[in-house]
Design a protein around this motif. Sequence first.
Motif, mmCIF file in Angstrom:
data_model
loop_
_atom_site.group_PDB
_atom_site.id
_atom_site.type_symbol
_atom_site.label_atom_id
_atom_site.label_comp_id
_atom_site.label_asym_id
_atom_site.label_seq_id
_atom_site.Cartn_x
_atom_site.Cartn_y
_atom_site.Cartn_z
ATOM 1 N N LEU A 19 0.808 -1.217 0.000
ATOM 2 C CA LEU A 19 0.000 0.000 0.000
ATOM 3 C C LEU A 19 0.850 1.279 0.000
ATOM 4 O O LEU A 19 0.311 2.384 0.045
ATOM 5 C CB LEU A 19 -0.944 0.008 1.208
ATOM 6 C CG LEU A 19 -2.052 -1.041 1.180
ATOM 7 C CD1 LEU A 19 -2.789 -1.073 2.527
ATOM 8 C CD2 LEU A 19 -3.025 -0.775 0.045
ATOM 9 N N GLY A 20 2.170 1.124 -0.009
ATOM 10 C CA GLY A 20 3.048 2.280 -0.101
ATOM 11 C C GLY A 20 3.546 2.822 1.228
ATOM 12 O O GLY A 20 4.108 3.918 1.282
ATOM 13 N N TYR A 21 3.344 2.086 2.301
ATOM 14 C CA TYR A 21 3.825 2.509 3.617
ATOM 15 C C TYR A 21 5.266 2.053 3.816
ATOM 16 O O TYR A 21 5.679 1.006 3.305
ATOM 17 C CB TYR A 21 2.978 1.892 4.729
ATOM 18 C CG TYR A 21 1.624 2.529 4.907
ATOM 19 C CD1 TYR A 21 1.390 3.441 5.935
ATOM 20 C CD2 TYR A 21 0.558 2.223 4.063
ATOM 21 C CE1 TYR A 21 0.146 4.020 6.105
ATOM 22 C CE2 TYR A 21 -0.690 2.794 4.227
ATOM 23 C CZ TYR A 21 -0.885 3.693 5.253
ATOM 24 O OH TYR A 21 -2.122 4.266 5.421
ATOM 25 N N THR A 22 6.026 2.821 4.572
ATOM 26 C CA THR A 22 7.337 2.396 5.042
ATOM 27 C C THR A 22 7.093 1.632 6.331
ATOM 28 O O THR A 22 6.486 2.159 7.263
ATOM 29 C CB THR A 22 8.246 3.611 5.305
ATOM 30 O OG1 THR A 22 8.381 4.347 4.088
ATOM 31 C CG2 THR A 22 9.603 3.174 5.826
ATOM 32 N N VAL A 23 7.551 0.394 6.377
ATOM 33 C CA VAL A 23 7.215 -0.500 7.475
ATOM 34 C C VAL A 23 8.445 -0.800 8.318
ATOM 35 O O VAL A 23 9.526 -1.071 7.796
ATOM 36 C CB VAL A 23 6.628 -1.822 6.910
ATOM 37 C CG1 VAL A 23 6.256 -2.768 8.018
ATOM 38 C CG2 VAL A 23 5.417 -1.534 6.026
ATOM 39 N N GLU A 29 4.934 -5.198 17.598
ATOM 40 C CA GLU A 29 4.135 -4.333 16.744
ATOM 41 C C GLU A 29 4.873 -3.918 15.498
ATOM 42 O O GLU A 29 6.090 -3.906 15.444
ATOM 43 C CB GLU A 29 3.714 -3.066 17.504
ATOM 44 C CG GLU A 29 2.393 -3.199 18.143
ATOM 45 C CD GLU A 29 1.820 -1.857 18.585
ATOM 46 O OE1 GLU A 29 2.423 -0.797 18.350
ATOM 47 O OE2 GLU A 29 0.751 -1.905 19.174
ATOM 48 N N ILE A 30 4.091 -3.545 14.503
ATOM 49 C CA ILE A 30 4.619 -3.028 13.255
ATOM 50 C C ILE A 30 4.210 -1.556 13.171
ATOM 51 O O ILE A 30 3.087 -1.203 13.532
ATOM 52 C CB ILE A 30 4.025 -3.804 12.066
ATOM 53 C CG1 ILE A 30 4.402 -5.276 12.161
ATOM 54 C CG2 ILE A 30 4.458 -3.195 10.742
ATOM 55 C CD1 ILE A 30 3.580 -6.172 11.263
ATOM 56 N N THR A 31 5.113 -0.729 12.712
ATOM 57 C CA THR A 31 4.790 0.674 12.466
ATOM 58 C C THR A 31 4.809 0.894 10.961
ATOM 59 O O THR A 31 5.776 0.540 10.290
ATOM 60 C CB THR A 31 5.809 1.608 13.141
ATOM 61 O OG1 THR A 31 5.799 1.355 14.550
ATOM 62 C CG2 THR A 31 5.462 3.062 12.908
ATOM 63 N N ALA A 32 3.700 1.432 10.449
ATOM 64 C CA ALA A 32 3.579 1.712 9.017
ATOM 65 C C ALA A 32 3.434 3.221 8.858
ATOM 66 O O ALA A 32 2.541 3.819 9.441
ATOM 67 C CB ALA A 32 2.368 0.984 8.438
ATOM 68 N N GLU A 33 4.337 3.835 8.074
ATOM 69 C CA GLU A 33 4.344 5.292 7.913
ATOM 70 C C GLU A 33 4.201 5.669 6.446
ATOM 71 O O GLU A 33 4.830 5.081 5.578
ATOM 72 C CB GLU A 33 5.649 5.868 8.440
ATOM 73 C CG GLU A 33 5.860 5.610 9.917
ATOM 74 C CD GLU A 33 7.152 6.199 10.426
ATOM 75 O OE1 GLU A 33 7.338 7.425 10.272
ATOM 76 O OE2 GLU A 33 7.974 5.433 10.949
ATOM 77 N N ARG A 34 3.358 6.669 6.202
ATOM 78 C CA ARG A 34 3.210 7.239 4.860
ATOM 79 C C ARG A 34 2.735 8.670 5.024
ATOM 80 O O ARG A 34 1.743 8.932 5.704
ATOM 81 C CB ARG A 34 2.221 6.441 4.033
ATOM 82 C CG ARG A 34 2.167 6.933 2.586
ATOM 83 C CD ARG A 34 1.352 6.049 1.709
ATOM 84 N NE ARG A 34 -0.058 6.273 2.006
ATOM 85 C CZ ARG A 34 -1.033 5.549 1.497
ATOM 86 N NH1 ARG A 34 -0.757 4.525 0.713
ATOM 87 N NH2 ARG A 34 -2.272 5.825 1.767
ATOM 88 N N LYS A 35 3.445 9.579 4.381
ATOM 89 C CA LYS A 35 3.153 11.005 4.488
ATOM 90 C C LYS A 35 3.124 11.396 5.964
ATOM 91 O O LYS A 35 4.070 11.186 6.677
ATOM 92 C CB LYS A 35 1.863 11.360 3.759
ATOM 93 C CG LYS A 35 1.916 11.085 2.269
ATOM 94 C CD LYS A 35 0.638 11.468 1.591
ATOM 95 C CE LYS A 35 0.700 11.096 0.117
ATOM 96 N NZ LYS A 35 -0.538 11.356 -0.569
ATOM 97 N N TRP A 36 2.026 11.949 6.434
ATOM 98 C CA TRP A 36 1.916 12.415 7.821
ATOM 99 C C TRP A 36 1.372 11.331 8.753
ATOM 100 O O TRP A 36 1.342 11.492 9.958
ATOM 101 C CB TRP A 36 0.988 13.629 7.888
ATOM 102 C CG TRP A 36 -0.375 13.319 7.319
ATOM 103 C CD1 TRP A 36 -0.772 13.493 6.020
ATOM 104 C CD2 TRP A 36 -1.496 12.750 7.996
ATOM 105 N NE1 TRP A 36 -2.070 13.065 5.852
ATOM 106 C CE2 TRP A 36 -2.543 12.602 7.062
ATOM 107 C CE3 TRP A 36 -1.726 12.345 9.309
ATOM 108 C CZ2 TRP A 36 -3.778 12.075 7.383
ATOM 109 C CZ3 TRP A 36 -2.970 11.815 9.630
ATOM 110 C CH2 TRP A 36 -3.975 11.692 8.677
ATOM 111 N N ARG A 37 0.941 10.212 8.202
ATOM 112 C CA ARG A 37 0.238 9.196 8.987
ATOM 113 C C ARG A 37 1.182 8.106 9.490
ATOM 114 O O ARG A 37 1.957 7.550 8.726
ATOM 115 C CB ARG A 37 -0.839 8.563 8.111
ATOM 116 C CG ARG A 37 -1.699 7.557 8.823
ATOM 117 C CD ARG A 37 -2.790 7.000 7.932
ATOM 118 N NE ARG A 37 -3.534 8.084 7.317
ATOM 119 C CZ ARG A 37 -3.830 8.150 6.026
ATOM 120 N NH1 ARG A 37 -3.464 7.208 5.211
ATOM 121 N NH2 ARG A 37 -4.511 9.167 5.552
#
Length: 102
Positions: A19-23, A29-37
């Motif tokens: 989905l385009g997130y940096t994981v 836990e997993i942290t998924a980041e994209r833009k400001w989210r």
Amino acid sequence: MGTVTTRLDTQAESIFDDLGYTVSHEGEEITAERKWRVVHVTPMPEPDDAPTSGQFRCFVTREGNCRELERRLQRQHLEYDWAIMGIDETGDYEIHATTVGW
């Protein structure tokens, strides 16, 4: 030959990456980041009590556990936005419940 079951954390990581997130991983836990989210992704093989803090959370479980997990989360009256991702035996997924429009 039997069906190979992939771990929920591995499947969730792959889905968010697609989905385009940096994981990245933070313990269980997993942290998924994209833009400001920033979404904290919590694998839950069985419905369990959710963490009490956060801003955006996605709980990942097997397809058959989604309704029970949703009931547990609703009873907790969580103070953050959350979603439930159900993954079936083929690796397909569906968002079953959410408190935020991601």
